[in-house]
Design a protein around this motif. Structure first.
Motif, PDB file in Angstrom:
ATOM      1  N   ALA A 113      18.127   6.749  -6.208  1.00  0.00           N
ATOM      2  CA  ALA A 113      17.417   7.139  -5.137  1.00  0.00           C
ATOM      3  C   ALA A 113      18.206   6.007  -3.983  1.00  0.00           C
ATOM      4  CB  ALA A 113      16.006   6.943  -5.150  1.00  0.00           C
ATOM      5  N   VAL A 114      18.024   6.303  -2.533  1.00  0.00           N
ATOM      6  CA  VAL A 114      18.495   5.487  -1.726  1.00  0.00           C
ATOM      7  C   VAL A 114      17.356   5.191  -0.599  1.00  0.00           C
ATOM      8  CG1 VAL A 114      19.758   6.788  -0.365  1.00  0.00           C
ATOM      9  CG2 VAL A 114      20.207   4.814  -0.178  1.00  0.00           C
ATOM     10  N   VAL A 115      16.986   4.190   0.228  1.00  0.00           N
ATOM     11  CA  VAL A 115      16.137   4.177   1.007  1.00  0.00           C
ATOM     12  C   VAL A 115      17.105   3.962   2.375  1.00  0.00           C
ATOM     13  CG1 VAL A 115      14.357   2.579   2.441  1.00  0.00           C
ATOM     14  CG2 VAL A 115      14.340   2.954  -0.372  1.00  0.00           C
ATOM     15  N   ILE A 116      16.630   4.819   3.327  1.00  0.00           N
ATOM     16  CA  ILE A 116      17.555   4.751   4.516  1.00  0.00           C
ATOM     17  C   ILE A 116      16.574   4.962   5.796  1.00  0.00           C
ATOM     18  CG2 ILE A 116      19.597   6.049   3.649  1.00  0.00           C
ATOM     19  CD1 ILE A 116      18.851   8.278   5.598  1.00  0.00           C
ATOM     20  N   GLY A 117      17.132   4.456   6.838  1.00  0.00           N
ATOM     21  CA  GLY A 117      16.218   4.480   8.241  1.00  0.00           C
ATOM     22  C   GLY A 117      16.765   3.461   9.424  1.00  0.00           C
ATOM     23  N   PHE A 118      16.098   3.653  10.236  1.00  0.00           N
ATOM     24  CA  PHE A 118      16.680   2.483  11.395  1.00  0.00           C
ATOM     25  C   PHE A 118      16.556   1.080  11.139  1.00  0.00           C
ATOM     26  CE2 PHE A 118      16.256   6.458  14.175  1.00  0.00           C
ATOM     27  CZ  PHE A 118      17.208   6.312  14.862  1.00  0.00           C
ATOM     28  N   PRO A 119      17.032   0.353  11.732  1.00  0.00           N
ATOM     29  CA  PRO A 119      16.999  -1.119  11.539  1.00  0.00           C
ATOM     30  C   PRO A 119      15.538  -1.436  11.802  1.00  0.00           C
ATOM     31  CG  PRO A 119      18.721  -0.726  13.303  1.00  0.00           C
ATOM     32  CD  PRO A 119      18.065   0.489  13.008  1.00  0.00           C
ATOM     33  N   ASN A 120      14.945  -2.450  10.945  1.00  0.00           N
ATOM     34  CA  ASN A 120      13.595  -2.924  11.118  1.00  0.00           C
ATOM     35  C   ASN A 120      12.520  -2.021  10.800  1.00  0.00           C
ATOM     36  OD1 ASN A 120      15.179  -5.149  11.928  1.00  0.00           O
ATOM     37  ND2 ASN A 120      14.497  -4.975  14.145  1.00  0.00           N
ATOM     38  N   VAL A 121      12.622  -0.901  10.237  1.00  0.00           N
ATOM     39  CA  VAL A 121      11.293   0.017  10.165  1.00  0.00           C
ATOM     40  C   VAL A 121      10.775  -0.403   8.814  1.00  0.00           C
ATOM     41  CG1 VAL A 121      11.993   1.918  11.259  1.00  0.00           C
ATOM     42  CG2 VAL A 121      12.987   1.748   9.078  1.00  0.00           C
ATOM     43  N   GLY A 122      11.239  -1.347   7.964  1.00  0.00           N
ATOM     44  CA  GLY A 122      10.506  -1.707   6.680  1.00  0.00           C
ATOM     45  C   GLY A 122      11.295  -1.303   5.385  1.00  0.00           C
ATOM     46  N   GLN A 132       0.641  -1.221   0.163  1.00  0.00           N
ATOM     47  CA  GLN A 132      -0.196  -0.131  -0.051  1.00  0.00           C
ATOM     48  C   GLN A 132       0.919   1.295   0.123  1.00  0.00           C
ATOM     49  OE1 GLN A 132      -2.034  -1.565   3.395  1.00  0.00           O
ATOM     50  NE2 GLN A 132      -3.608  -0.170   2.955  1.00  0.00           N
ATOM     51  N   GLY A 133       0.331   1.927  -0.769  1.00  0.00           N
ATOM     52  CA  GLY A 133       1.155   3.372  -0.721  1.00  0.00           C
ATOM     53  C   GLY A 133       2.658   3.498  -1.500  1.00  0.00           C
ATOM     54  N   VAL A 134       2.898   2.509  -2.083  1.00  0.00           N
ATOM     55  CA  VAL A 134       4.347   2.286  -2.797  1.00  0.00           C
ATOM     56  C   VAL A 134       4.346   3.055  -4.013  1.00  0.00           C
ATOM     57  CG1 VAL A 134       6.138   0.830  -3.594  1.00  0.00           C
ATOM     58  CG2 VAL A 134       4.986   0.493  -1.184  1.00  0.00           C
ATOM     59  N   ALA A 135       3.532   3.149  -4.743  1.00  0.00           N
ATOM     60  CA  ALA A 135       3.361   3.676  -6.247  1.00  0.00           C
ATOM     61  C   ALA A 135       3.687   5.359  -5.812  1.00  0.00           C
ATOM     62  CB  ALA A 135       2.091   3.324  -7.108  1.00  0.00           C
ATOM     63  N   ALA A 136       3.041   5.710  -4.831  1.00  0.00           N
ATOM     64  CA  ALA A 136       3.185   7.266  -4.956  1.00  0.00           C
ATOM     65  C   ALA A 136       4.604   7.654  -4.236  1.00  0.00           C
ATOM     66  CB  ALA A 136       2.241   7.644  -3.587  1.00  0.00           C
ATOM     67  N   ILE A 137       5.554   6.578  -3.599  1.00  0.00           N
ATOM     68  CA  ILE A 137       6.594   6.905  -3.207  1.00  0.00           C
ATOM     69  C   ILE A 137       7.652   6.912  -4.467  1.00  0.00           C
ATOM     70  CG2 ILE A 137       8.830   5.884  -2.058  1.00  0.00           C
ATOM     71  CD1 ILE A 137       6.154   6.714  -0.191  1.00  0.00           C
ATOM     72  N   SER A 138       7.206   6.037  -5.572  1.00  0.00           N
ATOM     73  CA  SER A 138       8.291   5.952  -6.652  1.00  0.00           C
ATOM     74  C   SER A 138       7.968   7.320  -7.730  1.00  0.00           C
ATOM     75  CB  SER A 138       7.644   4.910  -7.651  1.00  0.00           C
ATOM     76  OG  SER A 138       8.331   4.487  -8.367  1.00  0.00           O
ATOM     77  N   LYS A 139       6.822   7.917  -7.599  1.00  0.00           N
ATOM     78  CA  LYS A 139       6.587   9.215  -8.122  1.00  0.00           C
ATOM     79  C   LYS A 139       7.021  10.280  -7.248  1.00  0.00           C
ATOM     80  CE  LYS A 139       1.899   8.277 -10.444  1.00  0.00           C
ATOM     81  NZ  LYS A 139       0.998   7.406  -9.640  1.00  0.00           N
ATOM     82  N   ALA A 140       6.924  10.247  -5.940  1.00  0.00           N
ATOM     83  CA  ALA A 140       7.507  11.261  -5.312  1.00  0.00           C
ATOM     84  C   ALA A 140       9.049  11.675  -5.603  1.00  0.00           C
ATOM     85  CB  ALA A 140       7.288  11.312  -3.881  1.00  0.00           C
ATOM     86  N   ALA A 141       9.623  10.115  -5.676  1.00  0.00           N
ATOM     87  CA  ALA A 141      11.108  10.327  -5.816  1.00  0.00           C
ATOM     88  C   ALA A 141      11.657  10.852  -7.025  1.00  0.00           C
ATOM     89  CB  ALA A 141      11.864   8.912  -5.765  1.00  0.00           C
ATOM     90  N   GLN A 142      10.601  10.425  -8.149  1.00  0.00           N
ATOM     91  CA  GLN A 142      11.032  10.901  -9.578  1.00  0.00           C
ATOM     92  C   GLN A 142      10.913  12.492  -9.344  1.00  0.00           C
ATOM     93  OE1 GLN A 142       8.696   8.717 -12.536  1.00  0.00           O
ATOM     94  NE2 GLN A 142       9.298   6.908 -11.554  1.00  0.00           N
ATOM     95  N   ALA A 143       9.799  13.113  -8.845  1.00  0.00           N
ATOM     96  CA  ALA A 143       9.567  14.490  -8.850  1.00  0.00           C
ATOM     97  C   ALA A 143      10.739  15.128  -8.363  1.00  0.00           C
ATOM     98  CB  ALA A 143       8.127  14.607  -8.027  1.00  0.00           C
ATOM     99  N   ALA A 144      11.084  14.463  -7.149  1.00  0.00           N
ATOM    100  CA  ALA A 144      12.200  15.087  -6.092  1.00  0.00           C
ATOM    101  C   ALA A 144      13.715  15.187  -6.934  1.00  0.00           C
ATOM    102  CB  ALA A 144      12.544  14.362  -4.910  1.00  0.00           C
TER     103      ALA A 144
END
Length: 293
Positions: free
Chosen positions: A132-141, A100-112
């Motif tokens: 693009a790179v995905v970052i965050g704490f361990p285990n956040v998904g 859920q919500g993943v397609a919007a992330i792809s669009k937002a990354a391209q827009a950025a």
């Protein structure tokens, strides 16, 4: 919430070797990218924001992703949307496991990355895919989100921090390339309250805390929210699950009462069960943070 005076978490086990290494690797990854997808936990959007992230990300494009949307109510989500907008940020909610919500992330990354290619054109260079790179704490998904963005399971999704390999770019579309290794934010937290919430949500890496302290803190936070924002929680979540009301007790006292009531006085078992039930969503949709007023 003055819940943390009594808690001293042994989080320092992460430092210095692990953290210095994680920080070096993160900085290497960030030099190669145009856009950062920062993934936080929707139950604790503030505690999963690392104080140094602005410094690390610098002036790159950033997309704020609040994962585990299924673990908080729609009412809580809309409060966070309003709050982040008041801070000049747009949060994107996802459930990376379900997509859920993943397609919007792809669009937002391209827009950025649109500006990047405008600058390239202005200099007479050809456009290229945004990186693009995905970052965050361990285990956040993070790994689940990468798998969803790539549309196939490329990344080993593990509940162990640091299970990633060398850098590899994967093209998602003509406009976007993604680094298939998530960036793990180094965990050196001076803020004990944030550290506790990370431990409760299992976003910190195992073996660095005491289950009983962390479970007691969970009860204290729930009691405090029950007193200040009851409409944002399920009705008496602990009483519904364990037939024992937490409101008259401190977290620690409740844990002992629960151990006596259900677990043959085994306090450690009561603590583990409480944390497991919360993490699996068996207590209902519970935020551990609500937007600051």
């Amino acid at each position: 919430m003055g819940i943390t005076e009594n808690y001293k978490l042994n989080i320092i086990q992460w430092y210095p070797g692990h953290i210095a290494k994680a920080e070096k690797k993160l900085k290497e990854q960030l030099t190669r990218v145009d856009v950062v997808l920062e993934v936080r936990d929707a139950r604790i959007p503030l505690a999963t924001h690392h104080p140094q992230i602005d410094e690390w990300v610098g002036n790159k494009g950033r997309v704020l992703v609040l994962n585990r949307l299924d673990m908080v109510s729609s009412q809580v989500r809309s409060l966070w949307v309003d709050w982040f907008k008041s801070q000049g940020e747009v949060p994107y909610f996802t459930n990376a496991k379900q997509g859920q919500g993943v397609a919007a992330i792809s669009k937002a990354a391209q827009a950025a990355g649109v500006e990047l290619n405008q600058r390239r054109r202005d200099r007479g260079m050809l456009p290229r895919p945004v990186r693009a790179v995905v970052i965050g704490f361990p285990n956040v998904g993070k790994s689940a989100l990468i798998n969803r963005l790539l549309g196939k399971r490329v990344v080993e999704s593990a509940a162990r921090p640091g299970v990633t390999r060398s850098l590899r770019w994967v093209r998602i579309s003509d406009e976007l390339e993604l680094l298939d290794a998530p960036g793990v934010i180094p965990v050196k937290l001076g803020n004990q309250e944030s550290a506790l919430k990370l431990a409760i949500c299992d976003d910190i890496g195992q073996a660095s805390y005491d289950n009983q302290l962390v479970a007691s803190a969970l009860v204290d936070i729930l009691n405090s929210l029950q007193a200040t924002a009851p409409k944002l929680l399920p009705k008496l979540p602990l009483q519904s699950r364990y037939e024992l009301d937490s409101t008259p007790h401190t977290g620690e006292a409740y844990l002992h009462a629960l151990a006596e009531h259900r677990y043959k006085k085994d306090v450690e078992r009561a603590a583990r069960q409480l944390l497991t039930d919360f993490r699996k969503g068996l207590l209902g949709t519970i935020p551990l943070e609500i937007p600051p007023v």
